[in-house]
Design a protein around this motif. Structure first.
Motif, PDB file in Angstrom:
ATOM      1  N   SER A  18       0.828  -1.205   0.000  1.00 58.65           N
ATOM      2  CA  SER A  18       0.000   0.000   0.000  1.00 58.65           C
ATOM      3  C   SER A  18       0.860   1.252   0.000  1.00 58.65           C
ATOM      4  O   SER A  18       0.578   2.217  -0.719  1.00 58.65           O
ATOM      5  CB  SER A  18      -0.920  -0.001   1.222  1.00 58.65           C
ATOM      6  OG  SER A  18      -1.649   1.211   1.308  1.00 58.65           O
ATOM      7  N   LEU A  19       1.940   1.233   0.779  1.00 53.46           N
ATOM      8  CA  LEU A  19       2.853   2.384   0.818  1.00 53.46           C
ATOM      9  C   LEU A  19       3.516   2.596  -0.540  1.00 53.46           C
ATOM     10  O   LEU A  19       3.586   3.720  -1.037  1.00 53.46           O
ATOM     11  CB  LEU A  19       3.906   2.157   1.901  1.00 53.46           C
ATOM     12  CG  LEU A  19       5.003   3.218   2.021  1.00 53.46           C
ATOM     13  CD1 LEU A  19       4.408   4.578   2.361  1.00 53.46           C
ATOM     14  CD2 LEU A  19       6.039   2.805   3.070  1.00 53.46           C
ATOM     15  N   SER A  20       3.977   1.526  -1.149  1.00 52.71           N
ATOM     16  CA  SER A  20       4.655   1.638  -2.454  1.00 52.71           C
ATOM     17  C   SER A  20       3.696   2.141  -3.535  1.00 52.71           C
ATOM     18  O   SER A  20       4.057   2.996  -4.348  1.00 52.71           O
ATOM     19  CB  SER A  20       5.245   0.287  -2.857  1.00 52.71           C
ATOM     20  OG  SER A  20       6.227  -0.138  -1.943  1.00 52.71           O
ATOM     21  N   VAL A  21       2.469   1.600  -3.551  1.00 49.54           N
ATOM     22  CA  VAL A  21       1.484   2.038  -4.540  1.00 49.54           C
ATOM     23  C   VAL A  21       1.144   3.508  -4.336  1.00 49.54           C
ATOM     24  O   VAL A  21       1.064   4.284  -5.304  1.00 49.54           O
ATOM     25  CB  VAL A  21       0.213   1.167  -4.451  1.00 49.54           C
ATOM     26  CG1 VAL A  21      -0.897   1.739  -5.327  1.00 49.54           C
ATOM     27  CG2 VAL A  21       0.520  -0.261  -4.873  1.00 49.54           C
ATOM     28  N   SER A  22       0.959   3.924  -3.096  1.00 49.81           N
ATOM     29  CA  SER A  22       0.619   5.320  -2.807  1.00 49.81           C
ATOM     30  C   SER A  22       1.729   6.256  -3.248  1.00 49.81           C
ATOM     31  O   SER A  22       1.481   7.270  -3.909  1.00 49.81           O
ATOM     32  CB  SER A  22       0.347   5.494  -1.306  1.00 49.81           C
ATOM     33  OG  SER A  22      -0.753   4.719  -0.892  1.00 49.81           O
ATOM     34  N   GLN A  23       2.962   5.933  -2.904  1.00 49.66           N
ATOM     35  CA  GLN A  23       4.081   6.805  -3.251  1.00 49.66           C
ATOM     36  C   GLN A  23       4.260   6.893  -4.765  1.00 49.66           C
ATOM     37  O   GLN A  23       4.544   7.977  -5.297  1.00 49.66           O
ATOM     38  CB  GLN A  23       5.355   6.292  -2.577  1.00 49.66           C
ATOM     39  CG  GLN A  23       5.335   6.467  -1.064  1.00 49.66           C
ATOM     40  CD  GLN A  23       6.565   5.902  -0.380  1.00 49.66           C
ATOM     41  OE1 GLN A  23       7.255   5.013  -0.917  1.00 49.66           O
ATOM     42  NE2 GLN A  23       6.870   6.385   0.805  1.00 49.66           N
ATOM     43  N   SER A  24       4.080   5.783  -5.454  1.00 46.96           N
ATOM     44  CA  SER A  24       4.180   5.807  -6.911  1.00 46.96           C
ATOM     45  C   SER A  24       3.042   6.626  -7.511  1.00 46.96           C
ATOM     46  O   SER A  24       3.237   7.382  -8.478  1.00 46.96           O
ATOM     47  CB  SER A  24       4.160   4.383  -7.461  1.00 46.96           C
ATOM     48  OG  SER A  24       4.257   4.384  -8.868  1.00 46.96           O
ATOM     49  N   TYR A  25       1.848   6.493  -6.941  1.00 44.69           N
ATOM     50  CA  TYR A  25       0.685   7.255  -7.416  1.00 44.69           C
ATOM     51  C   TYR A  25       0.941   8.748  -7.292  1.00 44.69           C
ATOM     52  O   TYR A  25       0.641   9.528  -8.206  1.00 44.69           O
ATOM     53  CB  TYR A  25      -0.538   6.855  -6.611  1.00 44.69           C
ATOM     54  CG  TYR A  25      -1.827   7.532  -7.037  1.00 44.69           C
ATOM     55  CD1 TYR A  25      -2.656   6.952  -7.991  1.00 44.69           C
ATOM     56  CD2 TYR A  25      -2.208   8.759  -6.504  1.00 44.69           C
ATOM     57  CE1 TYR A  25      -3.839   7.567  -8.383  1.00 44.69           C
ATOM     58  CE2 TYR A  25      -3.385   9.378  -6.895  1.00 44.69           C
ATOM     59  CZ  TYR A  25      -4.193   8.776  -7.824  1.00 44.69           C
ATOM     60  OH  TYR A  25      -5.356   9.391  -8.217  1.00 44.69           O
ATOM     61  N   TYR A  26       1.525   9.176  -6.181  1.00 42.84           N
ATOM     62  CA  TYR A  26       1.783  10.606  -5.977  1.00 42.84           C
ATOM     63  C   TYR A  26       2.866  11.119  -6.930  1.00 42.84           C
ATOM     64  O   TYR A  26       2.837  12.279  -7.344  1.00 42.84           O
ATOM     65  CB  TYR A  26       2.170  10.868  -4.523  1.00 42.84           C
ATOM     66  CG  TYR A  26       1.052  10.560  -3.551  1.00 42.84           C
ATOM     67  CD1 TYR A  26      -0.257  10.945  -3.822  1.00 42.84           C
ATOM     68  CD2 TYR A  26       1.293   9.847  -2.377  1.00 42.84           C
ATOM     69  CE1 TYR A  26      -1.289  10.639  -2.951  1.00 42.84           C
ATOM     70  CE2 TYR A  26       0.260   9.548  -1.506  1.00 42.84           C
ATOM     71  CZ  TYR A  26      -1.024   9.944  -1.787  1.00 42.84           C
ATOM     72  OH  TYR A  26      -2.048   9.652  -0.932  1.00 42.84           O
ATOM     73  N   LYS A  27       3.799  10.270  -7.270  1.00 44.75           N
ATOM     74  CA  LYS A  27       4.791  10.658  -8.281  1.00 44.75           C
ATOM     75  C   LYS A  27       4.127  10.867  -9.639  1.00 44.75           C
ATOM     76  O   LYS A  27       4.438  11.824 -10.358  1.00 44.75           O
ATOM     77  CB  LYS A  27       5.882   9.590  -8.388  1.00 44.75           C
ATOM     78  CG  LYS A  27       6.818   9.531  -7.191  1.00 44.75           C
ATOM     79  CD  LYS A  27       7.849   8.433  -7.367  1.00 44.75           C
ATOM     80  CE  LYS A  27       8.767   8.330  -6.147  1.00 44.75           C
ATOM     81  NZ  LYS A  27       9.750   7.223  -6.291  1.00 44.75           N
ATOM     82  N   LEU A  28       3.220   9.956  -9.982  1.00 45.43           N
ATOM     83  CA  LEU A  28       2.496  10.097 -11.254  1.00 45.43           C
ATOM     84  C   LEU A  28       1.659  11.370 -11.255  1.00 45.43           C
ATOM     85  O   LEU A  28       1.598  12.090 -12.261  1.00 45.43           O
ATOM     86  CB  LEU A  28       1.607   8.878 -11.486  1.00 45.43           C
ATOM     87  CG  LEU A  28       2.330   7.560 -11.772  1.00 45.43           C
ATOM     88  CD1 LEU A  28       1.336   6.407 -11.801  1.00 45.43           C
ATOM     89  CD2 LEU A  28       3.089   7.629 -13.100  1.00 45.43           C
ATOM     90  N   TYR A  29       1.010  11.653 -10.118  1.00 44.41           N
ATOM     91  CA  TYR A  29       0.235  12.892 -10.025  1.00 44.41           C
ATOM     92  C   TYR A  29       1.132  14.099 -10.280  1.00 44.41           C
ATOM     93  O   TYR A  29       0.771  15.020 -11.041  1.00 44.41           O
ATOM     94  CB  TYR A  29      -0.406  13.038  -8.640  1.00 44.41           C
ATOM     95  CG  TYR A  29      -0.563  14.476  -8.241  1.00 44.41           C
ATOM     96  CD1 TYR A  29      -1.561  15.274  -8.800  1.00 44.41           C
ATOM     97  CD2 TYR A  29       0.338  15.068  -7.347  1.00 44.41           C
ATOM     98  CE1 TYR A  29      -1.667  16.616  -8.478  1.00 44.41           C
ATOM     99  CE2 TYR A  29       0.226  16.404  -7.014  1.00 44.41           C
ATOM    100  CZ  TYR A  29      -0.774  17.168  -7.578  1.00 44.41           C
ATOM    101  OH  TYR A  29      -0.867  18.494  -7.269  1.00 44.41           O
ATOM    102  N   ALA A  30       2.303  14.125  -9.636  1.00 46.93           N
ATOM    103  CA  ALA A  30       3.198  15.283  -9.754  1.00 46.93           C
ATOM    104  C   ALA A  30       3.629  15.491 -11.205  1.00 46.93           C
ATOM    105  O   ALA A  30       3.677  16.627 -11.691  1.00 46.93           O
ATOM    106  CB  ALA A  30       4.412  15.100  -8.848  1.00 46.93           C
TER     107      ALA A  30
END
Length: 403
Positions: free
Chosen positions: A119-131
């Motif tokens: 969950s942590l890895s998916v969230s952090q990757s998601y926020y990178k994609l958002y940025a």
């Protein structure tokens, strides 16, 4: 209207939509991730181990036949058969079940840890994609803004209030922004591949991310005590309990074993014995006593050392988690400060742009100043996006540690 869009990019509320979309990705990842599936199978094996230990030792069957009869007048047995069942000491089987169950519980905690990390890895990757996507939108708006400036410069050039150099500078700046956008697209594709791998699906599948995100006005309350419920620490508690069960089992296995059986002896026909006593049936009782029990004493000492080891491992891990939490809280608070400063700077840069536009209405405009203000605006906008990404990245880490 453009100014409203710029401010909206920073302040538009996203929480419910973003949480729902991200949650669905996390659920998909948990469902498809092979590591979690492996942990679940390992847990199933540990559960099945309970059925394995819930059994008695093998039943012993013996059968003997007189192959060569001795030359004697005494009656001899023709064959004999026996059966014997050894029984462990009272409570041994229950102790084995409890030990196997405790090991299964420890395996179950591994599943919770793996899901949290995923969950942590998916969230952090998601926020990178958002940025990355948010930066591309900002670049599109700035390219459009520069095109507007270019048209103003061409108009001013016709009336002698601007030079061809001003136009070229504006065009060069547009080319630079287009280049930055293309580089970001490559970064997005790479991060999208990583994201899809976390979800264990096709690498080229598109990932939908929200366009606007917002740092909340108030940070959620974080309690250090919540670290105690982190599965990484609970795992040590379960391991400690399993060693306790192991010692209880060791104490039971150090007791005697009792066996019950029966033996049947068939003798040859002989006038020396009556037919009533030709065949014999003998009930049997056997007992196995561990007289030399140094083995069990050694296991007891090993279990004591294992418990001390687990205790120290838990203390060490707790210290590391507390350090991670303190660093995460510091980074989150520092990011909020950066966000607030960049927000103020962006407002001032927009005010400066408005002043330049008013000067153009009066017939005077310095396109060098226009480019300077545009670069400042873009810098502050990019910094705002980075601040938002960093805030939620740290927030995801804090969630991993304390929720």
């Amino acid at each position: 209207m453009r100014y409203i869009i710029l401010i909206a990019l920073v302040f538009f509320a996203f929480a419910e939509v973003n949480a729902q979309d991200l949650a669905s990705y996390i659920q998909e990842a948990e469902k498809n991730n092979p590591e979690i599936q492996a942990f679940e199978l390992r847990y199933n094996i540990a559960e099945e181990k309970v059925n394995e230990v819930n059994s008695l030792p093998n039943t012993e069957f013996n059968f003997g036949v007189m192959a060569i009869a001795p030359e004697m007048d005494m009656p001899m047995e023709q064959f004999s058969a026996s059966v014997m069942q050894m029984l462990p000491w009272f409570g041994t089987i229950s102790a084995r079940e409890n030990y196997a169950s405790s090991m299964a519980e420890a395996q179950f905690v591994d599943i919770a840890i793996a899901k949290r990390k995923l969950s942590l890895s998916v969230s952090q990757s998601y926020y990178k994609l958002y940025a990355i996507r948010a930066k591309q939108l900002i670049l599109d708006e700035n390219i459009e803004l520069l095109q507007t400036y270019e048209r103003l410069a061409l108009t001013s050039l016709e009336v002698g209030k601007a030079s061809a150099v001003d136009v070229l500078r504006l065009q060069i700046r547009q080319n630079e922004l287009v280049q930055q956008k293309e580089v970001l697209e490559q970064g997005f594709q790479a991060e999208q591949t990583l994201f899809n791998n976390l979800l264990n699906r096709e690498e080229n599948m598109s990932v939908d991310v929200v366009e606007e995100m917002m740092i909340p006005d108030v940070d959620p309350l974080v309690l250090n005590e919540n670290l105690q419920i982190n599965p990484e620490l609970i795992k040590y508690d379960k391991l400690y309990e399993s060693v306790e069960q192991s010692e209880l089992l060791n104490q039971k296995e150090s007791g005697p074993m009792v066996g019950f059986g029966v033996q049947y002896i068939n003798q040859e026909n002989s006038p020396m014995i009556t037919s009533s006593f030709k065949d014999m049936v003998m009930p049997m009782v056997s007992i196995s006593i561990p007289i030399f029990n140094n083995k069990y004493k050694s296991v007891t000492r090993q279990n004591e050392l294992k418990q001390l080891e687990i205790k120290f491992q838990k203390e060490d891990r707790l210290n590391k988690l507390e350090t991670l939490l303190a660093q995460g809280l510091y980074n989150r608070n520092a990011t909020r400060i950066k966000f607030n400063v960049q927000t103020d700077n962006l407002k001032q840069a927009i005010d400066a742009e408005e002043i330049l536009m008013k000067n153009y209405e009066t017939g005077t405009i310095d396109f060098n100043d226009v480019l300077d203000v545009q670069e400042l605006q873009l810098k502050f906008q990019i910094n705002l996006i980075d601040s938002i990404k960093e805030y939620f990245t740290e927030y995801a880490l804090i969630n991993y540690l304390t929720r």
